[in-house]
Design a protein around this motif. Sequence first.
Motif, PDB file in Angstrom:
ATOM      1  N   GLU A 125      -6.588  -2.819 -16.651  1.00 38.93           N
ATOM      2  CA  GLU A 125      -6.203  -2.082 -17.862  1.00 38.93           C
ATOM      3  C   GLU A 125      -6.288  -2.976 -19.090  1.00 38.93           C
ATOM      4  OE1 GLU A 125      -5.470   1.112 -19.962  1.00 38.93           O
ATOM      5  OE2 GLU A 125      -5.457   1.219 -17.784  1.00 38.93           O
ATOM      6  N   SER A 180     -13.552   1.525  -8.043  1.00 41.07           N
ATOM      7  CA  SER A 180     -14.105   2.132  -9.248  1.00 41.07           C
ATOM      8  C   SER A 180     -15.475   1.562  -9.561  1.00 41.07           C
ATOM      9  CB  SER A 180     -13.172   1.877 -10.436  1.00 41.07           C
ATOM     10  OG  SER A 180     -13.801   2.190 -11.653  1.00 41.07           O
ATOM     11  N   TYR A 189      -6.824  -4.917  -5.621  1.00 40.52           N
ATOM     12  CA  TYR A 189      -5.858  -3.892  -5.996  1.00 40.52           C
ATOM     13  C   TYR A 189      -6.164  -2.533  -5.375  1.00 40.52           C
ATOM     14  CZ  TYR A 189      -3.287  -6.752  -9.263  1.00 40.52           C
ATOM     15  OH  TYR A 189      -2.477  -7.709  -9.812  1.00 40.52           O
ATOM     16  N   ARG A 207      -5.479   2.733 -13.923  1.00 39.64           N
ATOM     17  CA  ARG A 207      -6.025   1.434 -13.541  1.00 39.64           C
ATOM     18  C   ARG A 207      -4.918   0.406 -13.375  1.00 39.64           C
ATOM     19  NH1 ARG A 207      -9.922   3.194 -17.532  1.00 39.64           N
ATOM     20  NH2 ARG A 207     -11.974   3.434 -16.588  1.00 39.64           N
ATOM     21  N   PRO A 208      -5.072  -0.522 -12.440  1.00 39.31           N
ATOM     22  CA  PRO A 208      -4.105  -1.613 -12.315  1.00 39.31           C
ATOM     23  C   PRO A 208      -4.082  -2.451 -13.597  1.00 39.31           C
ATOM     24  CG  PRO A 208      -5.526  -1.492 -10.379  1.00 39.31           C
ATOM     25  CD  PRO A 208      -6.118  -0.580 -11.398  1.00 39.31           C
ATOM     26  N   ARG A 216       0.797  -1.212   0.000  1.00 33.40           N
ATOM     27  CA  ARG A 216       0.000   0.000   0.000  1.00 33.40           C
ATOM     28  C   ARG A 216       0.839   1.276   0.000  1.00 33.40           C
ATOM     29  NH1 ARG A 216      -3.070  -2.569  -2.139  1.00 33.40           N
ATOM     30  NH2 ARG A 216      -5.034  -3.418  -1.368  1.00 33.40           N
ATOM     31  N   GLU A 273       1.943   4.360  -5.501  1.00 29.35           N
ATOM     32  CA  GLU A 273       2.112   3.569  -6.718  1.00 29.35           C
ATOM     33  C   GLU A 273       3.457   3.839  -7.389  1.00 29.35           C
ATOM     34  OE1 GLU A 273      -0.845   2.310 -10.197  1.00 29.35           O
ATOM     35  OE2 GLU A 273      -0.263   4.410 -10.327  1.00 29.35           O
ATOM     36  N   TYR A 318      -8.735  -0.573  -5.852  1.00 21.86           N
ATOM     37  CA  TYR A 318      -9.195   0.340  -6.900  1.00 21.86           C
ATOM     38  C   TYR A 318     -10.709   0.469  -6.803  1.00 21.86           C
ATOM     39  CZ  TYR A 318      -9.977   2.232 -11.589  1.00 21.86           C
ATOM     40  OH  TYR A 318     -10.356   3.013 -12.652  1.00 21.86           O
ATOM     41  N   ALA A 335     -10.630  -5.713  -8.592  1.00 18.79           N
ATOM     42  CA  ALA A 335     -10.508  -4.290  -8.281  1.00 18.79           C
ATOM     43  C   ALA A 335     -10.336  -4.078  -6.784  1.00 18.79           C
ATOM     44  CB  ALA A 335     -11.735  -3.538  -8.792  1.00 18.79           C
TER      45      ALA A 335
END
Length: 816
Positions: A392, A462, A458, A387-388, A346, A349, A460, A455
């Motif tokens: 992606e 979204s 990761y 996006r991871p 964490r 990035e 994310y 998601a």
Amino acid sequence: MADLTWRDPAALPLRPLIDLTADPTVAPALVAEAALFCADQPDPCGWLPVHAPPADLRRTMRRAGLLDATDPLVAPPEVAQRLAVEDHTGLLWAARLMRALGRREDATQLLRRIGGDAPPPVYAWRDLLLAEDGRQPLPPVPPEAAGLPVRLTTALAHARSAVANSQPATEALTTADSLAAALAGDRIEVIARARILAVRLRCPDQPVPDPDSVRAVAHDLGTDQTEFLARDAALALLRAALTGTGVGPAYEFASAALALDPTGAATRLLAADAARAAGDREAAHTHYRVAVRTGLAERTVALAGLLDLATPTAPGANNEPTGGPAAAADTGELVGALADLLATDRRAERDRLAVLVARRPALESTVCADTVRWAVAVQAGPAAGARPLPLERYRPFLDLSPSVVLDPVDTPPVAIHTPLMSYAAVLERREPWFREIHPQRATAAMFRDEMQATAAVYGYPSGAASADYRTWLAAPDGCPPEVRDRLANVADLPLLDRALLGRLLSALGFHAEAKRILPGPDVPVRDPDSAYALASWIFAEQMLTTGHAAELEPHFRTLYDQLGDDVRYVRTRVVTTINATVNAARRREPDTIARWRKLGEEDLARYTALPEVSQFDAAIMTSRWFRAMGFLPFLTGDRDLLRADMDRWLGIARELTGHDEHTRVIAADNYFPAVETAVRTHTHLGERDTALALVDDLAQRIDPIDPKTWLTAGELRYQAGDHDGALEAYLRAAHLQFPYGRISWFNAGQLHEQLGRADLAAECYRLSLAHWPTGVTPLRRLRDLHLRGLLPDDGGVLAAWIAGQPAWSQLPAFAG
């Protein structure tokens, strides 16, 4: 804390930093135990230094989900009462507790409230602590009235500052020695001497202390495991000795440090470096892996160490070449470390991706090469990192746009085209009567759930990746506005437009919503448009019921019986016989298949003879039809007919290449299921070598990022006795993460376990649980590995973590 333990094993050794009332199942790291010590002590002026968490630890804990946004302090009532005391000593006690918890801003605010009228010891500690946090210059050693602890600590602070600034530290160390002499005969003298010796080990202008002196002091301090200040001083000394002495003593001191701090990730990192310097790669691997599981701020460095050990060009300690022969890449550890780096680490990035970019030469020839290329592209442009990578790759399923980040070799050559071409059909209102307008590959019913799980893994959050249709529809990074507008007024659209929208929703994985906007079997077919709409409804229902013996045959008959003589019906007739056959095969009904095969022969002949149908589309449909009809000889055991059918569908698929962008995609898309079915056919015929050669070609050349293919390759390799090859295939599927992430990691774990690699098996089961938090099977394997004594050094941490998993109560009894 009850709802936090499942998120990350690091929550357990760091638990006192979150909850001072906790009674942890496993011993906390020494850096977290400092918080318990500070909370229990009455007089803050008498403490010598204790471990303080890294400056960014709490921020990292928030990123990892171990703390919520408000970051409340959970404390026993007596601690809460003391925190409310306003006298100077109480403020200092609270400030030192906050520092031990990693709450540096809170500590600073409390220290600022201590006025000049405070007692000399309190005020001296105030100035020193503010200086150590960079809030003000380092104060001089205070007068005798401040007391020996703060005077000694200030002298040592000056010595450390001199070392940091490459200045002589002799004067400060002489002062510290004289102050420590005043403690003669007291237990705290030994602690003070250890602190001084730790600083000397880092001073280039001082003689290197003899290792025997370090051993003697560390042994003396370590005899009482219940005395925190002694253990704390011993650990500080041993950590300094790890870098201030030779390789041999450092390796020895690492073991001693781990005995004092077995769950401390920072200590594990130092032990790993010492092991690498001594050439003990196995021990280094164990220490790095434990640091990954038990640490947060240390995780990136530990994962970088694992990547180095797993790659052929692995450097030694401090990233320097070992000079020895290059080791073979450890695919299992490499994939696991990479997954952890991108999914569970964490830190920012850019820091995580920098680890990959820096190791590009070592990783570019491995299974992780695509991830490295992606990391390079992300660093080159800020928009790329939206996006991871697993998402992606499937960007068209999120916002219906192709990725502009991925290198062509990283872009799935077939899978991503299904939503893109269905989207184009909607916008251009392509008619489906005489040619293929969509790729054949259907999105499985579990697709959106797997995407949402990935998601979540990761980090994310979204709406575009959501399994909930309404969430995706409303998400700014989800449904395109023009599609959203059409769906908002879908009832007003012509029926063909609704059918094309339904096909698009199915391509995106929203089969139930596709059905909702289309007329079902109860609505009569009146023209080719309504026939295609009903066919789209049945297709969505067929995908929703995959894996269930659903009764769809009446729907297919209802549709087929209403198709008239208009040439625009012919293609719908052929496709209906195909889909009805697949449904009957699912129910293992050869008589039903025989009926549809007889009808379809005439329909296929008529379709391929139409002047409106090109040779390419005629060949595609012929290949599709014979592939579906192969289910009949498969079920009846007619091996000759099965081979004849396979020669037709596979032979055509191999010859077709397409003549423009659209037909090239359609040809590749047809080739994929043609080979998939041929693999199953050769396996059924006992021709496993041929099946494996086909699936390897499919995975490595046609669609190398299709995890289902790699899973099939793993199964075939396993059946052939190639366990190492099967493991590699499973790990390739696991590296892709999505879809089938939980299955890929679990299968890899089982093979690791069979090959005697319990530690790597545990990692794979843990990653499977990341995609499947309620999964009983991987949890059971972890539990059983622990109870059989097969887990590594941090088995206690893992055991406590698995006991906090949501599915723990559902596990059957241990078999023994």
